[in-house]
Design an enzyme around this catalytic site. Structure first.
Site, PDB file in Angstrom:
ATOM      1  N   GLN A   1       7.472 -10.853  47.228  1.00  0.00           N
ATOM      2  CA  GLN A   1       6.815 -11.086  46.227  1.00  0.00           C
ATOM      3  C   GLN A   1       5.454 -10.421  46.000  1.00  0.00           C
ATOM      4  O   GLN A   1       5.088 -10.077  47.007  1.00  0.00           O
ATOM      5  CB  GLN A   1       6.493 -12.663  46.484  1.00  0.00           C
ATOM      6  CG  GLN A   1       5.901 -13.597  45.145  1.00  0.00           C
ATOM      7  CD  GLN A   1       5.917 -15.055  45.259  1.00  0.00           C
ATOM      8  OE1 GLN A   1       6.812 -15.317  46.077  1.00  0.00           O
ATOM      9  NE2 GLN A   1       5.513 -15.751  44.412  1.00  0.00           N
TER      10      GLN A   1
ATOM     11  N   SER B   1      10.220 -10.321  53.025  1.00  0.00           N
ATOM     12  CA  SER B   1      10.454 -12.011  52.846  1.00  0.00           C
ATOM     13  C   SER B   1      11.479 -12.357  51.844  1.00  0.00           C
ATOM     14  O   SER B   1      12.655 -12.418  52.381  1.00  0.00           O
ATOM     15  CB  SER B   1       8.968 -12.347  52.211  1.00  0.00           C
ATOM     16  OG  SER B   1       8.689 -13.670  52.120  1.00  0.00           O
ATOM     17  N   LEU B   2      11.200 -12.470  50.669  1.00  0.00           N
ATOM     18  CA  LEU B   2      12.569 -13.003  49.614  1.00  0.00           C
ATOM     19  C   LEU B   2      13.516 -11.780  49.766  1.00  0.00           C
ATOM     20  O   LEU B   2      14.527 -12.164  49.352  1.00  0.00           O
ATOM     21  CB  LEU B   2      11.797 -13.676  48.448  1.00  0.00           C
ATOM     22  CG  LEU B   2      11.475 -12.394  47.547  1.00  0.00           C
ATOM     23  CD1 LEU B   2      12.677 -12.015  46.577  1.00  0.00           C
ATOM     24  CD2 LEU B   2      10.378 -12.853  46.671  1.00  0.00           C
TER      25      LEU B   2
ATOM     26  N   ARG C   1      13.724 -22.081  47.157  1.00  0.00           N
ATOM     27  CA  ARG C   1      12.675 -21.666  48.149  1.00  0.00           C
ATOM     28  C   ARG C   1      11.467 -21.612  47.292  1.00  0.00           C
ATOM     29  O   ARG C   1      10.176 -21.966  47.997  1.00  0.00           O
ATOM     30  CB  ARG C   1      13.090 -20.466  48.731  1.00  0.00           C
ATOM     31  CG  ARG C   1      12.070 -19.586  49.686  1.00  0.00           C
ATOM     32  CD  ARG C   1      12.812 -18.286  50.026  1.00  0.00           C
ATOM     33  NE  ARG C   1      12.220 -17.828  51.255  1.00  0.00           N
ATOM     34  CZ  ARG C   1      11.109 -16.844  51.121  1.00  0.00           C
ATOM     35  NH1 ARG C   1      10.925 -16.528  49.836  1.00  0.00           N
ATOM     36  NH2 ARG C   1      10.594 -16.344  52.027  1.00  0.00           N
TER      37      ARG C   1
ATOM     38  N   HIS D   1       4.530 -18.166  55.185  1.00  0.00           N
ATOM     39  CA  HIS D   1       4.570 -17.444  56.374  1.00  0.00           C
ATOM     40  C   HIS D   1       3.692 -18.040  57.404  1.00  0.00           C
ATOM     41  O   HIS D   1       2.876 -17.138  58.166  1.00  0.00           O
ATOM     42  CB  HIS D   1       4.777 -16.089  56.386  1.00  0.00           C
ATOM     43  CG  HIS D   1       5.842 -15.522  55.511  1.00  0.00           C
ATOM     44  ND1 HIS D   1       7.071 -15.807  55.847  1.00  0.00           N
ATOM     45  CD2 HIS D   1       5.908 -14.724  54.276  1.00  0.00           C
ATOM     46  CE1 HIS D   1       7.829 -15.369  55.042  1.00  0.00           C
ATOM     47  NE2 HIS D   1       6.930 -14.770  53.916  1.00  0.00           N
TER      48      HIS D   1
ATOM     49  N   GLN E   1      12.153 -17.973  58.925  1.00  0.00           N
ATOM     50  CA  GLN E   1      11.200 -17.035  58.272  1.00  0.00           C
ATOM     51  C   GLN E   1      10.305 -17.786  57.483  1.00  0.00           C
ATOM     52  O   GLN E   1       9.078 -17.234  57.310  1.00  0.00           O
ATOM     53  CB  GLN E   1      12.152 -16.233  57.237  1.00  0.00           C
ATOM     54  CG  GLN E   1      11.656 -15.380  56.523  1.00  0.00           C
ATOM     55  CD  GLN E   1      12.211 -14.863  55.138  1.00  0.00           C
ATOM     56  OE1 GLN E   1      12.080 -15.694  54.149  1.00  0.00           O
ATOM     57  NE2 GLN E   1      12.863 -13.785  54.854  1.00  0.00           N
TER      58      GLN E   1
END
Length: 316
Positions: free
Chosen positions: A13, A98-99, A123, A207, A256
């Site tokens: 992102q 991440s994503l 998510r 996170h 995660q």
């Protein structure tokens, strides 16, 4: 099959931009069909939002995450068409920030396109809803090592929860937590002479442990989706270790949500594994820049649009 050791990287992102995927969709039917598949999975025209905005709507977590995934997977499909073989036939490892780990899993054969797009919509919604507006924040601290950051966070934690969210590259760490604690960490870092400490324009503190409600949501969502052992190893964010087992890959996606992205360690592992060629698939060049900051004597290319194809294909 190529003997070159290649790693394929998938951005996270912040890389989203109006017009993302446009060139590839215009030049390659496989890219256009991929965007249609994601649209169908979400029952909306996400690709139109990616092309036309408005930017503030595209930037929303619930839209940015599936949009970035779609752009990455369109790049995968175009690359596979151009080289005449699946990415899994040429990849030594894949990894996503991440994503981006969802795109890495889809590219490695562990997760389906529609399932991944729907999971990322869930998510994004869950991460946005986990913390009330204004209660959480993130900041980038540049020019400090992990030990310095740990000392800063220990002091700042008197104001509330604050943790390392992304260890991106040497001297580039992002922190996340309660707004007062993040603000305190910025002030402490500046007083300590750290080169730069800036709050990031994000909508939630990703996170960190404040994301626990989102992790619960994703545990349920991921439990109802089919995942398969990956054809090539995926370097997972939470462990910076290579995994192929479907159950472990699934568990890591849940962990995660609240855990730091160990991207510097991921790149170090790839360097130690003698990866010589890195290709970033999707929007922007953020990960390519982090590779340059972390590793020496490697070849780096990114596939965002048709202008990038010649350089990318020259890596094979």
């Amino acid at each position: 099959m190529t003997t070159t050791k290649m790693a394929f990287l998938f951005p996270g992102q912040g890389a989203q931009a109006i017009g993302m995927g446009r060139q590839l969709a215009a030049s390659h039917d496989v890219a256009r069909h991929l965007f249609e598949e994601v649209n169908d999975a979400l029952s909306e025209d996400l690709f139109a939002l990616m092309q036309n905005g408005p930017e503030d709507v595209l930037r929303l977590t619930r839209n940015a995450q599936p949009a970035l995934f779609a752009a990455s997977m369109a790049a995968v499909r175009v690359l596979e068409t151009e080289i005449g073989k699946p990415l899994t036939a040429v990849a030594t490892y894949v990894a996503g920030h991440s994503l981006g780990e969802y795109a890495a899993l889809a590219a490695a054969g562990s997760l389906g396109i529609a399932d991944a797009a729907q999971l990322l919509r869930q998510r994004g919604d869950a991460m946005q809803a986990a913390v009330a507006d204004g209660d959480g924040a993130m900041a980038a601290i540049l020019g400090a090592d992990e030990a310095q950051i740990d000392a800063i966070l220990t002091e700042a934690s008197a104001k509330g929860l604050v943790q390392i969210a992304n260890d991106n590259a040497p001297g580039q760490i992002v922190i996340s937590g309660m707004t007062d604690a993040v603000d305190a960490a910025i002030d402490i870092a500046k007083d300590a002479g750290i080169r730069r400490a800036i709050k990031l324009p994000v909508s939630a503190p990703f996170h960190c442990d404040l994301m626990a409600p989102a992790a619960d949501t994703m545990q349920s969502a991921l439990g109802s989706v089919s995942m398969f052992d990956s054809i090539v190893p995926v370097i997972c964010n939470v462990s910076a270790a290579a995994e192929t087992d479907a159950d472990m890959l699934r568990a890591n996606l849940i962990t995660q949500i609240c855990s730091r992205v160990r991207w510097r360690e991921t790149l170090m592992l790839l360097g130690q594994s003698e990866i010589t060629h890195f290709i970033e698939l999707g929007t922007g060049k953020v990960l390519s820049g982090l590779v340059k900051r972390t590793l020496e004597d490697v070849s780096i290319a990114n596939l965002d649009g048709t202008d990038d194809l010649d350089k990318v294909l020259s890596q094979f």
